[in-house]
Design a protein around this motif. Structure first.
Motif, PDB file in Angstrom:
ATOM      1  N   THR A 113       0.847  -1.293  -0.063  1.00 41.97           N
ATOM      2  CA  THR A 113      -0.070  -0.050  -0.135  1.00 41.97           C
ATOM      3  C   THR A 113       0.946   1.402  -0.261  1.00 41.97           C
ATOM      4  O   THR A 113       2.065   1.182  -0.023  1.00 41.97           O
ATOM      5  CB  THR A 113      -0.946  -0.160   1.301  1.00 41.97           C
ATOM      6  OG1 THR A 113      -0.201  -0.256   2.467  1.00 41.97           O
ATOM      7  CG2 THR A 113      -1.908  -1.217   1.438  1.00 41.97           C
ATOM      8  N   GLY A 114       0.315   2.410   0.091  1.00 42.67           N
ATOM      9  CA  GLY A 114       0.906   3.531   0.066  1.00 42.67           C
ATOM     10  C   GLY A 114       1.322   4.013  -1.304  1.00 42.67           C
ATOM     11  O   GLY A 114       1.110   3.317  -2.355  1.00 42.67           O
ATOM     12  N   SER A 115       2.179   5.164  -1.515  1.00 38.53           N
ATOM     13  CA  SER A 115       2.584   5.695  -2.799  1.00 38.53           C
ATOM     14  C   SER A 115       4.019   5.269  -3.258  1.00 38.53           C
ATOM     15  O   SER A 115       4.548   4.451  -2.576  1.00 38.53           O
ATOM     16  CB  SER A 115       2.571   7.231  -2.740  1.00 38.53           C
ATOM     17  OG  SER A 115       3.678   7.548  -1.602  1.00 38.53           O
ATOM     18  N   VAL A 120      12.790   6.833  -6.640  1.00 38.89           N
ATOM     19  CA  VAL A 120      12.621   5.494  -7.599  1.00 38.89           C
ATOM     20  C   VAL A 120      13.599   6.215  -8.824  1.00 38.89           C
ATOM     21  O   VAL A 120      14.344   5.438  -9.345  1.00 38.89           O
ATOM     22  CB  VAL A 120      11.431   5.158  -8.013  1.00 38.89           C
ATOM     23  CG1 VAL A 120      10.775   6.190  -8.531  1.00 38.89           C
ATOM     24  CG2 VAL A 120      11.521   3.775  -8.954  1.00 38.89           C
ATOM     25  N   GLY A 121      13.588   7.556  -8.770  1.00 33.24           N
ATOM     26  CA  GLY A 121      14.156   8.203 -10.006  1.00 33.24           C
ATOM     27  C   GLY A 121      15.662   7.963  -9.590  1.00 33.24           C
ATOM     28  O   GLY A 121      16.649   8.406 -10.609  1.00 33.24           O
ATOM     29  N   PRO A 141       5.283   8.898  -9.950  1.00 38.52           N
ATOM     30  CA  PRO A 141       6.087  10.155  -9.619  1.00 38.52           C
ATOM     31  C   PRO A 141       6.869  10.302 -10.942  1.00 38.52           C
ATOM     32  O   PRO A 141       7.335   9.705 -11.806  1.00 38.52           O
ATOM     33  CB  PRO A 141       6.943   9.385  -8.622  1.00 38.52           C
ATOM     34  CG  PRO A 141       6.968   7.822  -8.895  1.00 38.52           C
ATOM     35  CD  PRO A 141       5.807   7.520  -9.489  1.00 38.52           C
ATOM     36  N   GLU A 142       6.811  11.892 -11.350  1.00 40.66           N
ATOM     37  CA  GLU A 142       7.600  12.321 -12.369  1.00 40.66           C
ATOM     38  C   GLU A 142       9.150  11.966 -12.227  1.00 40.66           C
ATOM     39  O   GLU A 142       9.874  11.802 -13.509  1.00 40.66           O
ATOM     40  CB  GLU A 142       7.476  13.649 -12.358  1.00 40.66           C
ATOM     41  CG  GLU A 142       6.021  14.167 -12.868  1.00 40.66           C
ATOM     42  CD  GLU A 142       6.026  15.943 -13.130  1.00 40.66           C
ATOM     43  OE1 GLU A 142       7.067  16.274 -13.325  1.00 40.66           O
ATOM     44  OE2 GLU A 142       4.985  16.391 -13.321  1.00 40.66           O
ATOM     45  N   THR A 143       9.653  11.617 -11.074  1.00 37.05           N
ATOM     46  CA  THR A 143      11.033  11.403 -11.017  1.00 37.05           C
ATOM     47  C   THR A 143      11.586   9.927 -11.765  1.00 37.05           C
ATOM     48  O   THR A 143      12.505   9.540 -11.963  1.00 37.05           O
ATOM     49  CB  THR A 143      11.485  11.389  -9.365  1.00 37.05           C
ATOM     50  OG1 THR A 143      10.790  10.229  -8.913  1.00 37.05           O
ATOM     51  CG2 THR A 143      11.665  12.539  -8.845  1.00 37.05           C
ATOM     52  N   LEU A 163      -2.213  12.307 -13.412  1.00 36.11           N
ATOM     53  CA  LEU A 163      -1.853  12.013 -14.763  1.00 36.11           C
ATOM     54  C   LEU A 163      -0.818  11.111 -14.728  1.00 36.11           C
ATOM     55  O   LEU A 163       0.203  10.768 -14.030  1.00 36.11           O
ATOM     56  CB  LEU A 163      -1.364  13.445 -14.998  1.00 36.11           C
ATOM     57  CG  LEU A 163      -2.480  14.502 -15.149  1.00 36.11           C
ATOM     58  CD1 LEU A 163      -1.735  15.865 -15.560  1.00 36.11           C
ATOM     59  CD2 LEU A 163      -3.701  14.255 -16.094  1.00 36.11           C
ATOM     60  N   ILE A 164      -0.705  10.657 -16.066  1.00 41.97           N
ATOM     61  CA  ILE A 164       0.692   9.754 -16.587  1.00 41.97           C
ATOM     62  C   ILE A 164       1.482  11.111 -16.906  1.00 41.97           C
ATOM     63  O   ILE A 164       1.447  11.653 -17.912  1.00 41.97           O
ATOM     64  CB  ILE A 164       0.373   8.883 -17.756  1.00 41.97           C
ATOM     65  CG1 ILE A 164      -0.728   7.797 -17.111  1.00 41.97           C
ATOM     66  CG2 ILE A 164       1.825   8.390 -18.215  1.00 41.97           C
ATOM     67  CD1 ILE A 164      -0.906   6.834 -18.514  1.00 41.97           C
TER      68      ILE A 164
END
Length: 405
Positions: A113-115, A120-121, A141-143, A163-164
């Motif tokens: 769960t969670g975001s 990760v970037g 995430p945009e990263t 959004l993607i």
């Protein structure tokens, strides 16, 4: 195996750990933060278990996935084949040595769960990331666009929203993207590799729109309402005349420009042959390779003057004896050129729309991307429904062959 319980604490003492595969078990509990402390861990597969809780940001701080690990060569070879399987219906892939495994993190089919942590970037060396079939929330995430060598990204079957990110189009090596069955919305990113993904990558997201989905995006522009003031009426007559001139002149100029462009385009289409584009005085545009024998091939690097006829001779008219591999959307042929050099020619086949997207994406991405482990794109050619991609020829075959044959 049918291992149960949580990850044993003694694992964190294995500081030289490079590959950890505990998939297809019944392990549970949360993912410990110390998973991110391994200096040489580049392959982690905890998929198909029952892990719960959030993904610790420390996991995306694995050193070997942030930069090249200089000690990777010290990994001991495996006795016998090392089999890997990620999906229930997919076959096992056998690896003869663990160093051939792509840098990966597989956490799919759990109860996480969670975001998705923006850290990760940081994983500049990550090739595969699978977070599918969990209960993740928040946005993508945009990263992620900073993980520039990412080839496989699956975040399907979660509860992601928003959004993607358009920045994901910067992932020029991305060949698989799946964001289906979430709660994403807005326009699907366009360009580069995103031009090759089909609607199956986005299905189950009613809020998404744009290609390749059938639902077009609606513009949400609000009308601008001008509120008159006292000064508006003082100079109304002169202002009205100036406003008319200000609007009329650009409109007339724009219409004239469009008429000139339309005329020039029509003229060029009728007279293209006189500029040598089709190499003859025929007014018909070639419909296939056999009608375009004298057309030059678009090459990025010098291989001399190369025409379609040269390629047909070099591949023996794309004879089956010249097939050296099977790439995405087509077969790959060896081309023996007259000067003794060789090229690899991928002849695309399949659905016309999908084939065109694949062709455009490969030309855009590979003509700009440079990587020591990536075969270079030498040129391309398109006529009618035929699409050709020209690569450097690799004498020892493909990496896939040496890993799995």
């Amino acid at each position: 195996l049918s291992l149960t319980g949580s990850l044993p604490v003694w694992l964190k003492l294995s500081q030289n750990l490079q590959v950890l595969d505990l998939s297809w078990n019944r392990l549970s509990g949360s993912l410990p933060e110390w998973l991110g402390n391994f200096q040489h861990l580049f392959y982690l597969d905890l998929s198909n278990n029952s892990f719960q809780g959030s993904i610790p940001p420390q996991l995306f701080g694995l050193s070997a996935l942030m930069h090249e690990d200089k000690n990777a060569s010290s990994l001991q070879p495996v006795k016998g084949d090392f089999a890997v399987k990620h999906q229930p219906n997919s076959p096992y892939l056998d690896y003869t040595q663990p160093t051939a495994l792509p840098p990966s993190i597989y956490l799919s089919h759990n109860h996480l769960t969670g975001s998705i942590p923006p850290e990760v970037g940081n994983l500049k060396m990550l090739v595969n990331l699978d977070l599918s079939s969990n209960n993740l929330t928040g946005s993508i995430p945009e990263t992620l666009s900073d993980a520039r060598v990412l080839e496989f990204l699956d975040v399907s079957e979660n509860n992601l929203t928003g959004l993607i990110p358009q920045t994901l189009t910067l992932l020029t090596f991305l060949s698989v993207f799946n964001a289906s069955y979430n709660n994403l919305l807005g326009a699907i990113p366009q360009g580069n590799q995103f031009s090759t993904f089909t609607n199956t990558s986005y299905e189950g997201n009613p809020g998404l729109c744009g290609n390749p989905l059938s639902s077009a995006c609606k513009e949400s522009r609000q009308p601008v309402i001008a509120i008159p003031t006292q000064s508006t009426y003082v100079h109304s007559g002169k202002a009205r005349r100036n406003a008319i001139l200000t609007i009329t002149i650009p409109v007339v100029f724009l219409l004239a420009t469009l008429m000139v462009i339309s005329f020039l385009w029509s003229f060029c289409q009728r007279n293209m042959v006189y500029r040598g584009q089709y190499g003859s005085r025929k007014t018909e545009v070639p419909g296939n390779l056999s009608e375009a024998l004298n057309l030059p091939i678009d090459l990025f690097h010098s291989h001399g003057k190369l025409t379609v006829a040269d390629l047909l001779r070099a591949t023996n008219n794309f004879d089956t004896a010249n097939i050296v591999g099977c790439g995405g959307f087509g077969l790959v042929y060896r081309a023996d050129l007259g000067n003794g050099s060789k090229l690899a020619i991928k002849k695309l086949t399949g659905d016309c729309g999908q084939m065109e997207r694949e062709f455009t994406a490969e030309v855009e991405a590979l003509s700009k991307a440079q990587h020591k482990n990536l075969v270079s794109l030498q040129g391309h050619f398109s006529v009618g429904s035929d699409r050709l991609l020209i690569y450097s020829y690799m004498e020892n075959g493909s990496l896939d062959y040496w890993l799995h044959e």
